[in-house]
Write an enzyme that holds these catalytic residues in place. Structure first.
Site: not given
Ligand code: UD1
Length: 419
Positions: A23, A116, A121, A304, A396
């Site tokens: 990550n 997903c 997400r 995670d 992965r």
């Molecule tokens: C990253 C990690 C993933 C980890 C997650 C939370 C990577 C490649 N992946 O995923 O392994 O589980 O952080 O620690 O680094 N959200 C919104 N709107 C947005 C973006 C996010 O509502 O525009 C929400 C998501 O739906 C989720 C929460 O915010 O409920 C956390 O998501 P986010 O921190 O963005 O996770 P990722 O970056 O996708």
């Protein structure tokens, strides 16, 4: 197609070295699109998600070569500004090319990632931030199109400290005129690592890891040599695997400060943990008991690591409650553990885990990456054989997990699936 077969194992013992963080590697690779010079990225784990990111960068115009464990990326000229559905749907982190493409080339067309297995997400926070920086954004036919003559600085408050949104916006802001401030930013170690990489390339970022990030735009980013941090989730997974077998192992090459909540919960369960400067030892000889866990943004307990703890708690004494607050559907592993005899009830965002005499091996399916890790952990403690299918999910995110567990004495192997 391959499967993993796990049998009840003697206490794990010995030591292993933790690999580079997936990550942290993915956003750093995306960030090379911002750089005019050569980037040498070291300690990148050879995982399928990393290969996917490299092939996306190549389709955009990057020249990539591999020298031993190093990945060398040069982006002399953009070939395309499109990240197609085929690539983004395979890996959500592909969306992280949006910020660099907009900042350096002023345009991008990128597939919306969609849902997903672990939840919806959305990417609304990313898009709101880009719009605040002056990008014109259009959504249609499953794609986001964004254009700008030049992004400008902005003051952005994130409604939620999203890791991906923080990374995408921080990357975009490096080449903006003026100072961009991201408030309520994510503070994960991977955010700090990305900021350190960008600063080594000439960016001016301060406050990464503290919640408010200030980015003073510069005209150009060069390249650099950079060593990616170690994978805290891989380390946490091995600690939990050791605990499930009442083992005693040493993890090298991992700063304990990245794993404070995991260490605290394992200690509360009864494990003895020693923290070195860049290593962690865990001794879980004693009888362990269930605890309550709530997932939260960093520095809270990582989502995670939730499934792996659920698997461990299914094998120990007492009752514990896991509350998942980050993703709405992160209990897919529960029905697989129930097939192994675990006593788990789901009530909304909570899983209530009760003691059973023992769990037993069964044929199960890895529904996502961390579910796969949880099933391996359960299999190490279960009576009989556990056969895990869909192991590509596991590959992965875990580098040589079967070989590393074998080195620690686990009874685990990979084999071809029966047709
Ligand atoms: C990253 C990690 C993933 C980890 C997650 C939370 C990577 C490649 N992946 O995923 O392994 O589980 O952080 O620690 O680094 N959200 C919104 N709107 C947005 C973006 C996010 O509502 O525009 C929400 C998501 O739906 C989720 C929460 O915010 O409920 C956390 O998501 P986010 O921190 O963005 O996770 P990722 O970056 O996708």
């Amino acid at each position: 197609m391959e499967k993993i077969i796990v049998k009840k194992s003697a206490p794990l013992s010995g030591s292993i070295s933790i690999s580079g963080s997936k990550n942290a590697s993915l956003p750093i690779l995306a960030a090379t699109l911002l750089c005019t010079g050569k980037c040498t990225i070291k300690n990148v784990p050879p995982l399928s998600d990393v290969k996917l990111m490299c092939s996306l960068l190549e389709s955009l115009g990057a020249k990539i070569s591999f020298e031993g464990k190093n990945i060398i990326v040069c982006v002399p000229k953009l070939k395309s500004h499109i990240a197609p559905y085929e690539q983004v749907s395979k890996m959500r982190a592909s969306f992280l090319v949006m910020g660099p493409l907009l900042a350096r080339y002023g345009r991008t067309r990128i597939s919306l990632p969609g849902g997903c297995p672990i939840g919806q997400r959305p990417v609304d926070l990313h898009l709101k931030g880009f719009a605040a920086m002056g990008a014109k954004i259009n959504l249609g036919h499953g794609y986001v199109e964004a254009k700008t003559d030049k992004l400008h600085s902005a003051k952005i408050y994130l409604d939620f400290p999203s890791v991906g949104a923080t990374e995408n916006l921080m990357m975009a802001a490096t080449l903006c005129d003026g100072q961009t401030i991201i408030e309520n930013a994510a503070t994960e170690p991977e955010i700090v690592d990305l900021a350190n990489f960008l600063n080594n390339c000439g960016a001016k970022i301060s406050g990464a890891g503290l919640g408010t990030i200030c980015i003073d735009g510069v005209n150009e980013l060069s390249g650099c040599e950079y060593n990616v941090i170690s994978d805290r989730i891989e380390a946490g997974t091995f600690m939990v695997a050791a605990a499930a077998t009442h083992g005693c192992i040493k993890l090298e090459n991992i700063p304990p400060s990245h794993l404070k909540p995991v260490i605290a919960k394992l200690r509360e369960m009864g494990a003895v943990i020693e923290e070195g400067e860049n290593h962690i030892s865990i001794d879980a000889d004693a009888k362990l008991k269930c605890v309550d866990i709530k997932t939260l943004p960093y520095p809270g307990f990582p989502t995670d690591m939730q499934a792996q703890m659920g698997a461990l708690m299914s094998t120990v004494q007492g009752t514990g409650i896991i509350t998942e607050t980050i993703f709405e559907n992160r209990f897919l592993y529960v029905s697989e553990l129930q097939r192994m005899g675990a006593n788990i009830k789901i009530d909304g965002r909570c899983a209530i885990i009760d003691e059973v005499r023992h769990i037993s091996g069964a044929r199960v399916n890895a529904t996502d990456l961390r579910c796969g890790a949880a099933l391996i952990i359960a299999g190490l403690a279960a009576k009989g054989d556990t056969e895990i299918g869909s192991i590509w999910h596991i590959e992965r995110g875990y580098c040589d997990i079967v070989e590393k567990l074998q080195r620690l004495g686990a009874n685990i192997e990979k084999s071809e699936c029966d047709l």
